[in-house]
Scaffold this active site. Structure first.
Site, mmCIF file in Angstrom:
data_model
loop_
_atom_site.group_PDB
_atom_site.id
_atom_site.type_symbol
_atom_site.label_atom_id
_atom_site.label_comp_id
_atom_site.label_asym_id
_atom_site.label_seq_id
_atom_site.Cartn_x
_atom_site.Cartn_y
_atom_site.Cartn_z
ATOM 1 N N SER A 149 8.440 3.197 -4.051
ATOM 2 C CA SER A 149 8.383 2.067 -4.970
ATOM 3 C C SER A 149 9.317 2.336 -6.139
ATOM 4 O O SER A 149 9.561 3.493 -6.501
ATOM 5 C CB SER A 149 6.953 1.886 -5.495
ATOM 6 O OG SER A 149 6.904 0.989 -6.595
ATOM 7 N N TYR A 162 -0.674 5.300 -9.356
ATOM 8 C CA TYR A 162 0.139 4.736 -8.278
ATOM 9 C C TYR A 162 1.594 5.169 -8.415
ATOM 10 O O TYR A 162 2.218 5.641 -7.453
ATOM 11 C CB TYR A 162 0.043 3.205 -8.299
ATOM 12 C CG TYR A 162 0.897 2.540 -7.241
ATOM 13 C CD1 TYR A 162 0.424 2.420 -5.938
ATOM 14 C CD2 TYR A 162 2.160 2.040 -7.537
ATOM 15 C CE1 TYR A 162 1.204 1.821 -4.955
ATOM 16 C CE2 TYR A 162 2.940 1.447 -6.568
ATOM 17 C CZ TYR A 162 2.453 1.335 -5.273
ATOM 18 O OH TYR A 162 3.227 0.750 -4.305
#
Length: 253
Positions: A149, A162
């Site tokens: 990501s 995350y």
């Protein structure tokens, strides 16, 4: 983008929807036999497989939990036996662990249980899958693509935990490229904003619209945009390993 993948075999984790499904579909349309992995409890898995098989594509369901070490081994062996080998492993399965974005300052919500879940699925999950697939990928001279990501490069995303797991996945990609070469190539992509997916931590429409206006390419990415880069790293890019390709419409620019 297309390629001739006749005779190739792939396993895509988190493939019931979003980037995982788009990747499985693209690989299958190119001629590969694809195992779609997702949680056995995910009601979207079987319909996803049925949708692709109804179009004459060679796919199977490979239910399993990447957060469970024993289940990963069972799932991998069963899937590989069913499709006759393994050329490509796409580690896409992940979880935000929250339905609302958590500010970095809120350390109370991001407690031990929260961290354990995200580390188990987002970071250890891909490692487990690669370890279980290693012997098969060495036989085929295969490739791994991890889905990280843009949060790995600047924080943000759904939470600090995350972002940290995705940053770890980027480093793991580099480490395993060194450890598994020359037989196996290991790369990653880092998606930015994604639409057309049922990600647990959803963005409000006004947020997506504002993000699209701010992007140099003027739109939020769709699952197929990321699947194309994954396809490239699987079917081509034979001299690329240990790299993370940012696919974000210019977000980090």
């Amino acid at each position: 983008m297309t390629a001739n993948l006749a005779g190739r075999r792939a396993l895509v984790t988190g493939a019931a929807s979003g980037i995982g499904y788009a990747t499985a579909e693209m690989l299958a349309r190119c001629g590969a036999t694809v195992a779609l992995n997702d949680l056995a409890t995910n009601p979207a898995l079987e319909p996803a497989v049925q949708k692709l098989t109804s179009q004459g594509l060679k796919v199977i369901a490979a239910p399993g939990n990447v957060g469970d070490p024993d289940d990963v081994i069972r799932m991998m062996n069963a899937a590989v036996n069913a499709i006759g080998g393994l050329d490509y492993l796409i580690n896409n399965a992940a979880t935000p662990g929250t339905r609302l974005s958590i500010p970095p300052a809120d350390m109370d919500i991001q407690g031990e249980v929260f961290w354990d879940k995200l580390l188990d699925v987002n970071l250890l999950g891909p490692y487990r899958c690669i370890r279980a697939a290693k012997k098969y990928l060495k036989l085929s001279g295969g490739a791994v693509v991890n889905v990280a990501s843009t949060a790995a490069f600047g924080g943000g995303g759904s939470s600090t935990a995350y972002a940290t797991t995705k940053a770890g996945l980027v480093l793991m990609t580099r480490e395993l490229a060194k450890g598994l070469g020359p037989e196996i190539r290991v790369n990653a992509i880092a998606p930015g904003w994604v639409t057309g997916t049922n990600w647990d931590c959803s963005w409000a429409p006004e947020e997506a619209a504002a993000a699209a206006k701010a992007l140099p390419l003027g739109r939020v990415g769709e699952p197929g945009d990321f699947a194309e880069v994954i396809l490239f790293l699987c079917a081509s890019g034979g001299y690329i390993t240990g790299q993370t390709i940012i696919v974000d419409g210019g977000l980090l620019a």
